[in-house]
Scaffold this active site. Sequence first.
Site, PDB file in Angstrom:
ATOM      1  N   VAL A  69       0.944 -11.477   6.429  1.00 36.37           N
ATOM      2  CA  VAL A  69      -0.223 -10.187   6.722  1.00 36.37           C
ATOM      3  C   VAL A  69      -1.385 -10.144   5.806  1.00 36.37           C
ATOM      4  O   VAL A  69      -1.814  -9.070   5.739  1.00 36.37           O
ATOM      5  CB  VAL A  69       0.721  -9.272   6.911  1.00 36.37           C
ATOM      6  CG1 VAL A  69       0.154  -7.561   8.085  1.00 36.37           C
ATOM      7  CG2 VAL A  69       1.307  -9.440   8.557  1.00 36.37           C
ATOM      8  N   TYR A  70      -0.121 -10.013   4.000  1.00 37.23           N
ATOM      9  CA  TYR A  70      -0.923  -9.468   3.075  1.00 37.23           C
ATOM     10  C   TYR A  70      -2.416 -10.370   2.808  1.00 37.23           C
ATOM     11  O   TYR A  70      -3.196  -9.972   2.667  1.00 37.23           O
ATOM     12  CB  TYR A  70      -0.328  -9.017   2.136  1.00 37.23           C
ATOM     13  CG  TYR A  70      -0.961  -8.923   0.806  1.00 37.23           C
ATOM     14  CD1 TYR A  70      -0.795  -7.646   1.169  1.00 37.23           C
ATOM     15  CD2 TYR A  70      -1.573  -9.581  -0.138  1.00 37.23           C
ATOM     16  CE1 TYR A  70      -1.712  -7.182  -0.848  1.00 37.23           C
ATOM     17  CE2 TYR A  70      -1.858  -9.361  -1.066  1.00 37.23           C
ATOM     18  CZ  TYR A  70      -1.841  -8.562  -1.335  1.00 37.23           C
ATOM     19  OH  TYR A  70      -2.573  -8.267  -2.919  1.00 37.23           O
TER      20      TYR A  70
END
Length: 250
Positions: free
Chosen positions: A146-147
Amino acid sequence: MKKIVITGGTRGLGRGLARALLEQGHQVMVCGTGQAGVAAVTNEVGVPALVADATDRAQVQALWDEAVRRFGRVDIWINNAGVSHHRVPLWRLPEPEARTVAEVNLLGVLNGCAVAAAGMAARGGGHIWNMEGLGSDGRVVPGLGVYGATKRAVTYLTRALAKEAPDGVTAGLLSPGMVVTDLLTYGDSEAARGRASEIFAILADPVDTVAPWLARRVVTRAKNGARTGRLVRLPPKEAARVGGEVTVGW
Protein backbone atom coordinates in the site's frame (compact mmCIF):
# COMPACT_ATOMS: atom_id res chain seq x y z
CA MET A 1 16.00 34.44 0.23
CA LYS A 2 13.18 32.00 -0.63
CA LYS A 3 9.81 31.68 1.09
CA ILE A 4 9.17 27.98 1.65
CA VAL A 5 6.33 25.85 3.03
CA ILE A 6 6.80 22.25 4.16
CA THR A 7 3.90 19.95 4.98
CA GLY A 8 4.61 17.34 7.64
CA GLY A 9 7.36 19.57 8.96
CA THR A 10 7.10 18.95 12.70
CA ARG A 11 9.11 15.72 12.79
CA GLY A 12 11.58 13.59 10.89
CA LEU A 13 12.95 14.77 7.57
CA GLY A 14 10.43 17.63 7.29
CA ARG A 15 11.63 19.11 10.55
CA GLY A 16 15.25 18.59 9.51
CA LEU A 17 14.62 20.34 6.19
CA ALA A 18 12.98 23.26 7.96
CA ARG A 19 15.99 23.68 10.22
CA ALA A 20 18.50 23.38 7.37
CA LEU A 21 16.64 25.84 5.12
CA LEU A 22 16.33 28.32 7.98
CA GLU A 23 20.08 28.06 8.63
CA GLN A 24 20.69 28.74 4.94
CA GLY A 25 18.86 32.05 5.29
CA HIS A 26 15.40 31.23 3.94
CA GLN A 27 12.00 31.89 5.49
CA VAL A 28 10.17 28.67 6.28
CA MET A 29 6.71 27.71 7.50
CA VAL A 30 5.61 24.16 8.32
CA CYS A 31 2.50 22.28 9.34
CA GLY A 32 1.71 19.20 11.38
CA THR A 33 -1.39 17.42 12.59
CA GLY A 34 -0.83 17.88 16.33
CA GLN A 35 -0.66 20.99 18.47
CA ALA A 36 2.22 19.60 20.54
CA GLY A 37 4.39 19.02 17.49
CA VAL A 38 3.56 22.45 16.08
CA ALA A 39 4.49 24.13 19.35
CA ALA A 40 7.72 22.14 19.63
CA VAL A 41 8.97 22.97 16.12
CA THR A 42 8.15 26.63 16.63
CA ASN A 43 9.98 26.81 19.97
CA GLU A 44 12.92 24.52 19.17
CA VAL A 45 13.59 25.18 15.48
CA GLY A 46 12.25 28.73 15.29
CA VAL A 47 9.89 28.45 12.32
CA PRO A 48 6.20 29.39 12.31
CA ALA A 49 3.93 26.37 12.23
CA LEU A 50 0.24 25.65 11.82
CA VAL A 51 -1.95 22.67 12.67
CA ALA A 52 -3.16 21.39 9.29
CA ASP A 53 -4.21 18.00 7.96
CA ALA A 54 -2.98 17.53 4.40
CA THR A 55 -5.98 15.32 3.58
CA ASP A 56 -8.32 18.28 4.11
CA ARG A 57 -8.16 20.75 1.18
CA ALA A 58 -9.57 23.58 3.28
CA GLN A 59 -6.84 23.16 5.91
CA VAL A 60 -4.15 23.10 3.22
CA GLN A 61 -5.61 26.31 1.79
CA ALA A 62 -5.49 27.86 5.26
CA LEU A 63 -1.79 26.95 5.46
CA TRP A 64 -1.15 28.65 2.12
CA ASP A 65 -3.10 31.74 3.16
CA GLU A 66 -1.18 32.05 6.43
CA ALA A 67 2.18 31.65 4.70
CA VAL A 68 1.28 34.39 2.20
CA ARG A 69 0.08 36.61 5.03
CA ARG A 70 3.41 36.18 6.82
CA PHE A 71 5.84 36.13 3.89
CA GLY A 72 3.99 37.94 1.11
CA ARG A 73 4.43 35.00 -1.26
CA VAL A 74 5.45 31.32 -1.43
CA ASP A 75 8.35 30.46 -3.75
CA ILE A 76 8.68 26.76 -2.95
CA TRP A 77 6.11 24.31 -1.59
CA ILE A 78 7.29 20.88 -0.37
CA ASN A 79 4.70 18.11 -0.02
CA ASN A 80 6.53 16.10 2.62
CA ALA A 81 3.69 14.80 4.82
CA GLY A 82 3.56 11.00 4.71
CA VAL A 83 2.91 7.89 6.78
CA SER A 84 3.82 4.23 6.52
CA HIS A 85 2.09 1.08 7.78
CA HIS A 86 2.88 -2.20 9.49
CA ARG A 87 4.85 -4.53 7.24
CA VAL A 88 2.18 -7.09 6.42
CA PRO A 89 0.52 -8.34 3.19
CA LEU A 90 -2.12 -5.91 1.98
CA TRP A 91 -4.91 -8.43 2.61
CA ARG A 92 -3.96 -8.44 6.31
CA LEU A 93 -3.62 -4.68 6.64
CA PRO A 94 -6.60 -3.23 8.54
CA GLU A 95 -8.79 -1.06 6.33
CA PRO A 96 -8.45 2.07 8.52
CA GLU A 97 -4.65 1.83 8.36
CA ALA A 98 -4.66 1.29 4.59
CA ARG A 99 -7.04 4.20 4.13
CA THR A 100 -4.87 6.52 6.23
CA VAL A 101 -1.76 5.71 4.19
CA ALA A 102 -3.58 6.22 0.89
CA GLU A 103 -5.18 9.47 1.99
CA VAL A 104 -2.10 11.07 3.55
CA ASN A 105 0.44 9.94 0.95
CA LEU A 106 -1.63 10.53 -2.17
CA LEU A 107 -4.65 12.71 -1.41
CA GLY A 108 -2.47 14.92 0.81
CA VAL A 109 0.02 15.46 -2.02
CA LEU A 110 -2.80 16.08 -4.50
CA ASN A 111 -4.28 18.73 -2.19
CA GLY A 112 -0.93 20.40 -1.70
CA CYS A 113 -0.25 20.46 -5.44
CA ALA A 114 -3.67 21.91 -6.24
CA VAL A 115 -3.53 24.65 -3.62
CA ALA A 116 0.08 25.60 -4.31
CA ALA A 117 -0.26 25.56 -8.11
CA ALA A 118 -3.34 27.80 -8.05
CA GLY A 119 -1.82 30.16 -5.50
CA MET A 120 1.53 30.39 -7.30
CA ALA A 121 -0.15 31.01 -10.66
CA ALA A 122 -1.95 33.99 -9.15
CA ARG A 123 1.28 35.42 -7.73
CA GLY A 124 3.76 35.04 -10.53
CA GLY A 125 4.93 31.43 -10.19
CA GLY A 126 6.82 29.06 -7.93
CA HIS A 127 8.01 25.48 -7.59
CA ILE A 128 6.36 22.41 -6.04
CA TRP A 129 8.43 19.49 -4.74
CA ASN A 130 6.92 16.06 -4.01
CA MET A 131 8.68 13.32 -2.05
CA GLU A 132 9.38 9.98 -3.65
CA GLY A 133 9.96 6.85 -1.59
CA LEU A 134 10.03 3.09 -1.68
CA GLY A 135 7.97 1.97 -4.67
CA SER A 136 8.44 5.12 -6.73
CA ASP A 137 10.61 3.28 -9.24
CA GLY A 138 8.30 0.27 -9.43
CA ARG A 139 10.36 -1.83 -7.04
CA VAL A 140 8.15 -4.16 -5.01
CA VAL A 141 8.81 -5.00 -1.35
CA PRO A 142 6.44 -7.61 0.11
CA GLY A 143 4.47 -6.25 3.04
CA LEU A 144 4.71 -2.62 1.93
CA GLY A 145 2.36 -2.78 -1.04
CA VAL A 146 0.00 0.00 0.00
CA TYR A 147 2.80 2.41 0.88
CA GLY A 148 4.70 1.58 -2.32
CA ALA A 149 1.57 2.04 -4.43
CA THR A 150 1.04 5.54 -3.06
CA LYS A 151 4.63 6.55 -3.79
CA ARG A 152 4.42 5.14 -7.31
CA ALA A 153 1.29 7.24 -7.80
CA VAL A 154 3.00 10.38 -6.47
CA THR A 155 5.71 10.00 -9.10
CA TYR A 156 3.10 9.82 -11.87
CA LEU A 157 1.15 12.73 -10.37
CA THR A 158 4.25 14.92 -10.29
CA ARG A 159 5.19 14.15 -13.88
CA ALA A 160 1.65 15.01 -14.92
CA LEU A 161 1.74 18.27 -12.96
CA ALA A 162 5.01 19.23 -14.62
CA LYS A 163 3.24 19.00 -18.00
CA GLU A 164 -0.05 20.66 -17.07
CA ALA A 165 0.89 23.28 -14.46
CA PRO A 166 -0.06 26.90 -15.19
CA ASP A 167 2.52 29.30 -16.61
CA GLY A 168 5.28 30.08 -14.14
CA VAL A 169 4.62 27.03 -11.95
CA THR A 170 7.04 24.11 -12.02
CA ALA A 171 7.12 20.73 -10.28
CA GLY A 172 9.72 18.11 -9.42
CA LEU A 173 10.58 15.10 -7.31
CA LEU A 174 12.82 14.78 -4.26
CA SER A 175 14.26 11.35 -3.48
CA PRO A 176 15.96 11.48 -0.08
CA GLY A 177 16.97 7.81 -0.06
CA MET A 178 16.65 5.81 3.15
CA VAL A 179 16.51 8.11 6.16
CA VAL A 180 16.34 7.13 9.83
CA THR A 181 12.85 8.32 10.78
CA ASP A 182 9.71 6.70 12.16
CA LEU A 183 8.66 5.83 8.59
CA LEU A 184 11.17 2.95 8.54
CA THR A 185 9.30 -0.35 8.93
CA TYR A 186 11.08 -3.19 10.67
CA GLY A 187 8.51 -6.00 10.50
CA ASP A 188 6.63 -7.80 13.23
CA SER A 189 8.87 -10.76 14.08
CA GLU A 190 12.03 -10.57 16.15
CA ALA A 191 14.05 -12.09 13.31
CA ALA A 192 12.68 -9.58 10.81
CA ARG A 193 13.45 -6.68 13.12
CA GLY A 194 17.00 -7.96 13.58
CA ARG A 195 17.65 -8.25 9.84
CA ALA A 196 16.09 -4.86 9.17
CA SER A 197 18.11 -3.17 11.90
CA GLU A 198 21.33 -4.52 10.41
CA ILE A 199 20.44 -3.36 6.91
CA PHE A 200 19.25 0.05 8.06
CA ALA A 201 22.48 0.56 9.99
CA ILE A 202 24.33 0.24 6.68
CA LEU A 203 21.92 1.93 4.27
CA ALA A 204 20.01 4.58 6.19
CA ASP A 205 21.40 8.03 6.90
CA PRO A 206 20.37 10.23 9.84
CA VAL A 207 18.20 13.26 9.23
CA ASP A 208 21.06 15.59 10.17
CA THR A 209 23.08 14.19 7.25
CA VAL A 210 20.34 14.14 4.63
CA ALA A 211 18.47 17.37 5.42
CA PRO A 212 21.27 19.93 4.73
CA TRP A 213 22.25 18.11 1.53
CA LEU A 214 18.65 18.06 0.31
CA ALA A 215 17.90 21.62 1.45
CA ARG A 216 20.58 23.08 -0.84
CA ARG A 217 19.08 21.28 -3.82
CA VAL A 218 15.52 22.25 -2.94
CA VAL A 219 16.49 25.81 -3.81
CA THR A 220 19.13 25.40 -6.52
CA ARG A 221 17.46 22.69 -8.60
CA ALA A 222 13.87 23.93 -8.63
CA LYS A 223 13.23 23.41 -12.33
CA ASN A 224 10.29 21.86 -14.14
CA GLY A 225 10.51 18.08 -14.24
CA ALA A 226 13.55 18.07 -11.93
CA ARG A 227 14.30 14.89 -10.02
CA THR A 228 17.02 15.02 -7.43
CA GLY A 229 18.09 12.67 -4.70
CA ARG A 230 20.80 10.79 -2.93
CA LEU A 231 22.56 7.81 -4.48
CA VAL A 232 24.12 5.27 -2.14
CA ARG A 233 26.17 2.30 -3.33
CA LEU A 234 27.57 -0.12 -0.80
CA PRO A 235 31.21 -1.19 -0.78
CA PRO A 236 31.54 -4.86 -1.88
CA LYS A 237 32.14 -6.19 1.64
CA GLU A 238 29.06 -4.48 3.06
CA ALA A 239 26.98 -5.30 -0.02
CA ALA A 240 27.69 -8.99 0.50
CA ARG A 241 26.14 -8.79 3.97
CA VAL A 242 22.79 -7.72 2.53
CA GLY A 243 22.81 -9.90 -0.58
CA GLY A 244 24.55 -7.79 -3.21
CA GLU A 245 24.97 -4.21 -4.26
CA VAL A 246 22.09 -2.05 -3.15
CA THR A 247 21.15 1.33 -4.56
CA VAL A 248 19.09 3.78 -2.56
CA GLY A 249 17.76 6.99 -4.05
CA TRP A 250 18.51 8.18 -7.58
